[in-house]
Design a protein around this motif. Sequence first.
Motif, PDB file in Angstrom:
ATOM      1  N   TYR A  54      22.870  36.302   1.457  1.00 11.48           N
ATOM      2  CA  TYR A  54      22.199  36.523   2.751  1.00 11.48           C
ATOM      3  C   TYR A  54      23.166  37.156   3.745  1.00 11.48           C
ATOM      4  CZ  TYR A  54      19.364  35.227   6.890  1.00 11.48           C
ATOM      5  OH  TYR A  54      18.623  35.238   8.041  1.00 11.48           O
ATOM      6  N   LEU A  55      24.367  36.614   3.838  1.00 12.34           N
ATOM      7  CA  LEU A  55      25.340  37.114   4.804  1.00 12.34           C
ATOM      8  C   LEU A  55      25.933  38.456   4.394  1.00 12.34           C
ATOM      9  CD1 LEU A  55      27.247  33.837   5.780  1.00 12.34           C
ATOM     10  CD2 LEU A  55      25.477  35.036   7.083  1.00 12.34           C
ATOM     11  N   GLU A  56      26.065  38.684   3.098  1.00 11.40           N
ATOM     12  CA  GLU A  56      26.657  39.935   2.631  1.00 11.40           C
ATOM     13  C   GLU A  56      25.720  41.120   2.835  1.00 11.40           C
ATOM     14  OE1 GLU A  56      27.831  39.343  -1.418  1.00 11.40           O
ATOM     15  OE2 GLU A  56      29.731  38.370  -0.867  1.00 11.40           O
ATOM     16  N   ASP A  57      24.426  40.925   2.532  1.00  3.48           N
ATOM     17  CA  ASP A  57      23.462  42.025   2.650  1.00  3.48           C
ATOM     18  C   ASP A  57      22.056  41.435   2.629  1.00  3.48           C
ATOM     19  OD1 ASP A  57      21.908  44.309   2.510  1.00  3.48           O
ATOM     20  OD2 ASP A  57      23.160  45.306   1.012  1.00  3.48           O
ATOM     21  N   ARG A  58      21.654  40.959   3.780  1.00  2.15           N
ATOM     22  CA  ARG A  58      20.368  40.262   3.864  1.00  2.15           C
ATOM     23  C   ARG A  58      19.218  41.130   3.385  1.00  2.15           C
ATOM     24  NH1 ARG A  58      16.874  37.792   8.853  1.00  2.15           N
ATOM     25  NH2 ARG A  58      17.104  39.864   9.733  1.00  2.15           N
ATOM     26  N   PHE A  98      19.254  41.339  -0.384  1.00  2.00           N
ATOM     27  CA  PHE A  98      18.935  40.027  -0.944  1.00  2.00           C
ATOM     28  C   PHE A  98      17.431  39.773  -0.890  1.00  2.00           C
ATOM     29  CE2 PHE A  98      18.673  35.309   0.101  1.00  2.00           C
ATOM     30  CZ  PHE A  98      18.730  34.896  -1.223  1.00  2.00           C
ATOM     31  N   PHE A  99      16.824  40.064   0.241  1.00  2.00           N
ATOM     32  CA  PHE A  99      15.379  39.885   0.357  1.00  2.00           C
ATOM     33  C   PHE A  99      14.631  40.790  -0.612  1.00  2.00           C
ATOM     34  CE2 PHE A  99      15.255  38.218   5.043  1.00  2.00           C
ATOM     35  CZ  PHE A  99      15.754  37.008   4.603  1.00  2.00           C
ATOM     36  N   LEU A 100      15.084  42.009  -0.749  1.00  3.39           N
ATOM     37  CA  LEU A 100      14.436  42.935  -1.675  1.00  3.39           C
ATOM     38  C   LEU A 100      14.541  42.425  -3.113  1.00  3.39           C
ATOM     39  CD1 LEU A 100      12.939  45.642  -1.855  1.00  3.39           C
ATOM     40  CD2 LEU A 100      15.163  46.765  -2.141  1.00  3.39           C
TER      41      LEU A 100
END
Length: 274
Positions: free
Chosen positions: A148-152, A155-157
């Motif tokens: 989440y913090l690295e590339d929200r 991550f959601f995708l």
Amino acid sequence: MATFTTKDGTTLYYKDWGNGPVVSFSHGWPLSADAWEAQMFFLASNGYRCIAHDRRGHGRSSQPWDGNDMDTYADDLAQLFDALDLKDVTMIGHSTGGGEVARYIGRHGTKRVKKAVLMGAVPPIMVKTDANPEGLPLEVFDGFRKAYLEDRAQFFLDVASGPFFGFNRPGAKVSQGAIQSWWRQGMQCGHKNGYDCIKAFSETDFTQDLKKFDVPTLIIHGDDDQIVPIGAAAMKSSKLVPNAQLKIYKGGGHSLGDTAKDELNADLLAFLKS
């Protein structure tokens, strides 16, 4: 646009469709009331008043720094019910929203509640503990937070493209529209709100809340749920909620409101009429 302001100044957006007996909807993480539109349209078209709010920090509601926990989520919903003077509500909660329903009943009782539905819901507790050896290791949720913090956005995708809808299963009929809708809802979520909610949905213990249920309750879960595994969730909750009715969707994933829409809508309507 219908909104309500809580005692701590948080503005909650909500949808209020149709007329008739009241049905409330509590959405999953990191989504919004939009996740329930298929069920709301169907039930409102069949004579029910359907109300769904965007949880604080999610969707079109405001994004307070504090209060991103199950107690506050439940209290927010209680204030909305009081403001609208809702009675004999059938509460429906999916995933994190199922925890919200459980904590609402645990904290506020059932004076305004007629029935309850928990679908793919996180109770009794997701994380592995000494008392819950079947749960998921804390490292799983630490991984969520790291991604989440690295590339929200990515991550959601990844979640929407894979395990949430079961689109990673062989032969799955993939809907790019569903993926994009999930991603859009997720990206509306406040950054800290979404981060804090991971702890809320994974580490909150709802065992005592479930024991306080005293209304007819339907527990629905897919046996191929990759987000909230059925063994540590519905199978346990159905034993904790007095006289609960358990329905298992064979081959069903986490998002039954999308992937098993017609069957779910029919089951909800039948339960409402029962």
